[in-house]
Motif scaffolding. Structure first.
Motif, short mmCIF file in Angstrom:
data_model
loop_
_atom_site.label_atom_id
_atom_site.label_comp_id
_atom_site.label_asym_id
_atom_site.label_seq_id
_atom_site.Cartn_x
_atom_site.Cartn_y
_atom_site.Cartn_z
N GLY A 193 0.81 -1.20 0.00
CA GLY A 193 0.00 0.00 0.00
C GLY A 193 0.85 1.26 0.00
O GLY A 193 0.52 2.24 -0.67
N LEU A 194 1.96 1.22 0.75
CA LEU A 194 2.86 2.38 0.76
C LEU A 194 3.51 2.57 -0.60
O LEU A 194 3.64 3.70 -1.08
N GLY A 249 2.46 9.38 -6.44
CA GLY A 249 2.95 10.70 -6.10
C GLY A 249 2.57 11.17 -4.72
O GLY A 249 2.57 12.37 -4.44
N GLY A 250 2.26 10.24 -3.82
CA GLY A 250 1.83 10.61 -2.48
C GLY A 250 2.94 11.06 -1.56
O GLY A 250 2.68 11.63 -0.50
N PHE A 251 4.20 10.76 -1.93
CA PHE A 251 5.34 11.13 -1.10
C PHE A 251 6.35 11.92 -1.91
O PHE A 251 6.55 11.67 -3.10
N THR A 252 6.99 12.87 -1.23
CA THR A 252 8.09 13.60 -1.87
C THR A 252 9.42 12.94 -1.57
O THR A 252 10.42 13.21 -2.24
N PRO A 309 10.96 -5.90 5.06
CA PRO A 309 10.96 -4.70 4.21
C PRO A 309 10.39 -3.48 4.93
O PRO A 309 9.41 -3.58 5.67
N GLY A 310 11.00 -2.34 4.70
CA GLY A 310 10.51 -1.11 5.28
C GLY A 310 10.77 0.05 4.33
O GLY A 310 11.37 -0.10 3.28
N ALA A 311 10.32 1.23 4.72
CA ALA A 311 10.55 2.43 3.91
C ALA A 311 10.40 3.67 4.77
O ALA A 311 9.53 3.75 5.63
N VAL A 312 11.31 4.62 4.52
CA VAL A 312 11.18 5.96 5.09
C VAL A 312 10.38 6.79 4.11
O VAL A 312 10.63 6.74 2.90
N PHE A 313 9.40 7.54 4.59
CA PHE A 313 8.58 8.31 3.67
C PHE A 313 8.25 9.68 4.26
O PHE A 313 8.25 9.86 5.48
N ALA A 352 7.97 2.92 8.12
CA ALA A 352 7.14 1.75 8.41
C ALA A 352 7.91 0.50 8.01
O ALA A 352 8.75 0.53 7.11
N VAL A 353 7.61 -0.58 8.71
CA VAL A 353 8.20 -1.88 8.38
C VAL A 353 7.07 -2.90 8.32
O VAL A 353 6.10 -2.83 9.09
#
Length: 204
Positions: free
Chosen positions: A119-120, A127-130, A141-145, A159-160
């Motif tokens: 979903g992220l 285009g929801g994140f810059t 798996p994770g991501a900085v947003f 989030a992870v």
């Protein structure tokens, strides 16, 4: 032949060709080409799948179970308080450090959303994140947003994935970018790692 009579005979002529093909008389029958059965369509592969789904029921009931006070102190400052909280997104924990200035971490188990890390990624593609930086912690798996409204060097959101349908979010808020706690995103990744390791051990 009058035009009206010729037109009336056209459908009969067409039918005669069909029957001739069936009976073998008149026109030469044509063989029907064989059609090979098509293989079933493969299901879409989840490119952001977790290596093993983690059970979180006990953690949801006690969301401040991880990280431990010792782990928090290892981040750069002693633990001042760890307070359970119930948010619309899901159960969480607000961690405050014993520092002169307010510095905190909020971890949330996103039980209200079942899209997981996919979903992220979908939001990022729309285009929801810059800012969007994938990472892996303890094999998960994770991501900085971030977006324009939340972009701040003293704050970090990440989030992870705990399961393919569940994430654990970490929001770090420091008084300034020069606190003894260091980089907020590096701190947030460590918190996420503590939670993943805690849940992995709890599976046994």
């Amino acid at each position: 032949m009058p035009i009206r009579k010729a037109a009336a005979l056209l459908p009969l002529a067409a039918l005669s060709v069909l029957f001739a093909g069936c009976s073998g008389k008149g026109a030469t029958p044509t063989s029907t080409p064989s059609v090979s059965p098509q293989p079933p369509t493969a299901s879409k592969v989840n490119e952001h799948a977790v290596p093993q789904a983690l059970e979180t029921k006990s953690f949801e009931a006690a969301p401040c179970s991880a990280p431990s006070p010792e782990q928090v102190a290892g981040l750069g400052a002693p633990l001042k308080s760890a307070t359970p909280r119930t948010d619309p997104e899901g159960p969480g924990c607000s961690i405050r450090f014993a520092t002169d200035n307010p510095n905190s971490v909020v971890g949330t188990i996103f039980t209200s959303d079942h899209s997981g890390m996919s979903g992220l990624y979908e939001k990022q593609q729309q285009g929801g994140f810059t800012d969007f930086k994938p990472f892996t912690v303890s094999g998960y798996p994770g991501a900085v947003f971030a977006n324009v409204s939340t972009s701040d060097p003293a704050h970090c959101s990440l989030a992870v994935g705990l399961r393919d349908d569940l994430t654990y979010s970490v929001s770090v808020s420091l008084d300034s970018a020069t606190t003894p706690l260091g980089d907020p995103c590096a701190l947030g990744k460590k918190v996420a790692g503590f939670v993943v390791e805690y849940l992995k051990k709890a599976q046994n």
